[in-house]
Design a protein around this motif. Structure first.
Motif, short mmCIF file in Angstrom:
data_model
loop_
_atom_site.label_atom_id
_atom_site.label_comp_id
_atom_site.label_asym_id
_atom_site.label_seq_id
_atom_site.Cartn_x
_atom_site.Cartn_y
_atom_site.Cartn_z
N MET A 1 0.83 -1.20 0.00
CA MET A 1 0.00 0.00 0.00
C MET A 1 0.87 1.26 0.00
SD MET A 1 -2.82 1.49 -0.16
CE MET A 1 -3.94 0.10 0.02
N ARG A 2 1.93 1.27 0.82
CA ARG A 2 2.82 2.43 0.83
C ARG A 2 3.46 2.63 -0.54
NH1 ARG A 2 7.97 4.30 4.71
NH2 ARG A 2 8.66 5.90 3.26
N CYS A 3 3.96 1.55 -1.13
CA CYS A 3 4.63 1.65 -2.43
C CYS A 3 3.64 2.03 -3.53
CB CYS A 3 5.33 0.33 -2.76
SG CYS A 3 6.74 -0.04 -1.69
N CYS A 4 2.45 1.47 -3.47
CA CYS A 4 1.43 1.80 -4.46
C CYS A 4 1.08 3.29 -4.38
CB CYS A 4 0.19 0.95 -4.22
SG CYS A 4 -1.16 1.23 -5.39
N THR A 5 0.97 3.81 -3.16
CA THR A 5 0.69 5.23 -2.97
C THR A 5 1.80 6.08 -3.57
OG1 THR A 5 -0.57 4.78 -0.96
CG2 THR A 5 0.26 7.03 -1.26
N ALA A 6 3.06 5.65 -3.36
CA ALA A 6 4.20 6.39 -3.90
C ALA A 6 4.17 6.39 -5.43
CB ALA A 6 5.50 5.76 -3.39
N ILE A 7 3.86 5.25 -6.02
CA ILE A 7 3.79 5.18 -7.48
C ILE A 7 2.72 6.11 -8.02
CG2 ILE A 7 3.36 3.69 -9.48
CD1 ILE A 7 4.28 1.31 -7.76
N ILE A 8 1.54 6.08 -7.41
CA ILE A 8 0.43 6.90 -7.88
C ILE A 8 0.72 8.39 -7.67
CG2 ILE A 8 -2.01 7.46 -7.49
CD1 ILE A 8 -2.45 4.48 -6.87
N ASN A 9 1.34 8.74 -6.54
CA ASN A 9 1.72 10.14 -6.32
C ASN A 9 2.68 10.61 -7.41
OD1 ASN A 9 0.15 10.53 -4.06
ND2 ASN A 9 1.78 10.04 -2.62
N ASN A 10 3.67 9.77 -7.74
CA ASN A 10 4.61 10.11 -8.81
C ASN A 10 3.91 10.25 -10.15
OD1 ASN A 10 6.85 10.21 -7.16
ND2 ASN A 10 7.41 8.08 -7.49
N LEU A 11 2.93 9.40 -10.37
CA LEU A 11 2.16 9.46 -11.62
C LEU A 11 1.51 10.83 -11.77
CD1 LEU A 11 0.58 8.41 -14.10
CD2 LEU A 11 -1.06 7.39 -12.49
N PHE A 12 0.82 11.29 -10.74
CA PHE A 12 0.09 12.55 -10.85
C PHE A 12 1.01 13.77 -10.82
CE2 PHE A 12 -3.54 9.89 -9.29
CZ PHE A 12 -4.32 10.04 -10.42
N MET A 13 2.20 13.62 -10.23
CA MET A 13 3.14 14.74 -10.23
C MET A 13 3.86 14.88 -11.56
SD MET A 13 5.03 14.95 -6.50
CE MET A 13 5.67 13.28 -6.57
N GLN A 14 4.12 13.76 -12.24
CA GLN A 14 5.00 13.78 -13.40
C GLN A 14 4.28 13.64 -14.73
OE1 GLN A 14 8.34 11.05 -12.81
NE2 GLN A 14 8.13 11.32 -10.61
N GLU A 15 3.06 13.14 -14.71
CA GLU A 15 2.31 12.95 -15.96
C GLU A 15 1.09 13.87 -15.95
OE1 GLU A 15 1.37 12.60 -19.26
OE2 GLU A 15 2.88 11.03 -18.92
N GLN A 16 1.00 14.77 -16.93
CA GLN A 16 -0.06 15.76 -16.96
C GLN A 16 -1.25 15.37 -17.83
OE1 GLN A 16 0.24 18.27 -14.77
NE2 GLN A 16 2.17 17.22 -14.28
N SER A 17 -1.06 14.41 -18.70
CA SER A 17 -2.14 13.99 -19.59
C SER A 17 -3.16 13.14 -18.84
CB SER A 17 -1.56 13.18 -20.76
OG SER A 17 -2.58 12.49 -21.45
N ASP A 18 -4.44 13.56 -18.89
CA ASP A 18 -5.50 12.79 -18.23
C ASP A 18 -5.61 11.38 -18.81
OD1 ASP A 18 -6.04 14.99 -16.71
OD2 ASP A 18 -7.84 15.59 -17.83
N THR A 19 -5.45 11.28 -20.11
CA THR A 19 -5.55 9.97 -20.77
C THR A 19 -4.47 9.03 -20.30
OG1 THR A 19 -6.52 10.99 -22.74
CG2 THR A 19 -5.59 8.78 -22.99
N LEU A 20 -3.22 9.53 -20.24
CA LEU A 20 -2.12 8.69 -19.79
C LEU A 20 -2.20 8.40 -18.29
CD1 LEU A 20 0.90 10.14 -21.82
CD2 LEU A 20 -0.28 7.94 -22.15
N GLN A 21 -2.70 9.37 -17.53
CA GLN A 21 -2.89 9.13 -16.10
C GLN A 21 -3.83 7.95 -15.88
OE1 GLN A 21 -4.30 12.73 -14.25
NE2 GLN A 21 -2.25 13.64 -14.12
N LYS A 22 -4.94 7.94 -16.60
CA LYS A 22 -5.92 6.87 -16.47
C LYS A 22 -5.32 5.54 -16.92
CE LYS A 22 -10.59 5.48 -17.82
NZ LYS A 22 -11.82 5.85 -18.56
N LYS A 23 -4.61 5.56 -18.05
CA LYS A 23 -4.01 4.34 -18.57
C LYS A 23 -3.02 3.76 -17.57
CE LYS A 23 -1.01 2.70 -22.31
NZ LYS A 23 -0.24 3.09 -23.52
N HIS A 24 -2.14 4.61 -17.03
CA HIS A 24 -1.15 4.14 -16.07
C HIS A 24 -1.80 3.67 -14.77
CE1 HIS A 24 2.38 4.95 -18.34
NE2 HIS A 24 2.26 6.27 -18.33
#
Length: 322
Positions: free
Chosen positions: A264-287
């Motif tokens: 859960m901690r690692c998953c949260t870290a991955i998702i936080n990085n996703l939203f900080m580094q990827e700005q495209s809504d489409t790619l955010q959803k895909k990832h």
């Protein structure tokens, strides 16, 4: 302190000539004198080799290992572990640096309580000497047992201490590493996640040391800042490797709660990085869908859902609906 034990400081190097002088300078000038500095040059193609040679000429405690092929930071650390002769082992990345009393304080505190690990604070650094950020800080020195340390790593519950998976702000008894056959993954990023979990699992005592710091330099174009499917794969692969290790060693049943919390901690870290580094809504959803699919192979979401409060969902929803 009389009869200071030898410590082995492992420094993997790969094309960091721009920062290497600073790193080696702070290590060679440590107030703790009884040390060996094991530099593993991971087939650098820049001027790192020349810088290392100059330091080796001035410091007879440097052991230089020059590899003839690139094997990655994790395996380079393993080479350092295999060649370490000290009673303690520490790791410093070649673009980072440490406080001058870093190892002196860690060793003194560890010896006073016979700790298996010593942990210091971390400051995040950028290219401005006046803008350090405290990342992990221990306001008081303390001694905790390994299980408590593991719980602080995996965010088992809310506490006044947290422990980072980063291995560099720590010092380890060499026997802890070698007796329990601890090593870094040979090919993936995020190796620290595996190593720190296993090291704390096998530790009896952990010493938290205040007011000394490991300086964790954030390069603007570092690989850790690039979000991609491979980044997700590497992260999940380490967690899968950790699970298989626990199963093979007959430890999974005893530590299944800790493992679930860690996922859960690692998953949260991955998702936080996703939203900080990827700005495209489409790619955010895909990832995001890809992350959730892979995490479900580690721990069923029905299990993880019990660890997530409704308030957490609300905060997440509010933040992303503004």
């Amino acid at each position: 302190m009389i009869n200071k034990p030898l410590i082995s400081i492992v420094v993997p190097v790969y094309n960091t000539g721009m920062y290497l002088q600073r790193c080696l300078e702070t290590i060679s000038n440590q107030s703790y004198s009884n040390k060996e500095i094991i530099i593993v040059n991971d087939f650098s193609t820049d001027n790192s080799h020349d810088i290392i040679l100059k330091f080796a000429e001035k410091n007879n405690n440097i052991r230089y290992i020059k590899l003839d092929t690139n094997i990655g930071v994790g395996n380079a650390r393993n080479v350092g572990i295999d060649n370490a002769t000290g009673a303690f082992i520490g790791f410093v990345d070649s673009d980072d640096w440490i406080d001058i009393s870093f190892y002196d304080e860690l060793v003194e505190q560890m010896l006073s309580v016979n700790a298996d690990m010593g942990i210091a604070g971390i400051k995040t650094e950028i290219d401005d000497v006046y803008y350090s950020t405290n990342r992990y800080v221990y306001s008081r020195s303390a001694v905790i047992d390994g299980r408590t340390g593991l719980h602080a790593l995996v965010d088992m519950y809310s506490s006044d201490i947290r422990i980072t998976p980063i291995v560099n702000n720590k010092l380890y008894k060499t026997s802890l590493i070698k007796d329990n056959k601890l090593s870094f993954d040979l090919s993936r990023r995020s190796q620290d996640n595996y190593f720190s979990f296993m090291a704390l699992l096998y530790s009896d005592k952990v010493s938290l040391v205040n007011n000394i710091y490991y300086h964790y330099y954030q390069r603007p174009f570092s690989a850790t800042h690039n979000f991609s499917t491979k980044y997700i794969d590497d992260y999940i692969a380490i967690l899968e490797f950790l699970k298989q290790t626990l199963l093979c060693r007959g430890l999974y049943e005893e530590y299944s709660e800790e493992y679930s919390s860690y996922v859960m901690r690692c998953c949260t870290a991955i998702i936080n990085n996703l939203f900080m580094q990827e700005q495209s809504d489409t790619l955010q959803k895909k990832h995001l869908l890809y992350i959730l699919k892979l995490v479900d192979t580690l721990v069923p979401w029905s299990t993880l859902a019990n660890k997530i409060s409704i308030e957490r969902f609300k905060r997440f929803w509010d933040r992303n609906s503004e």
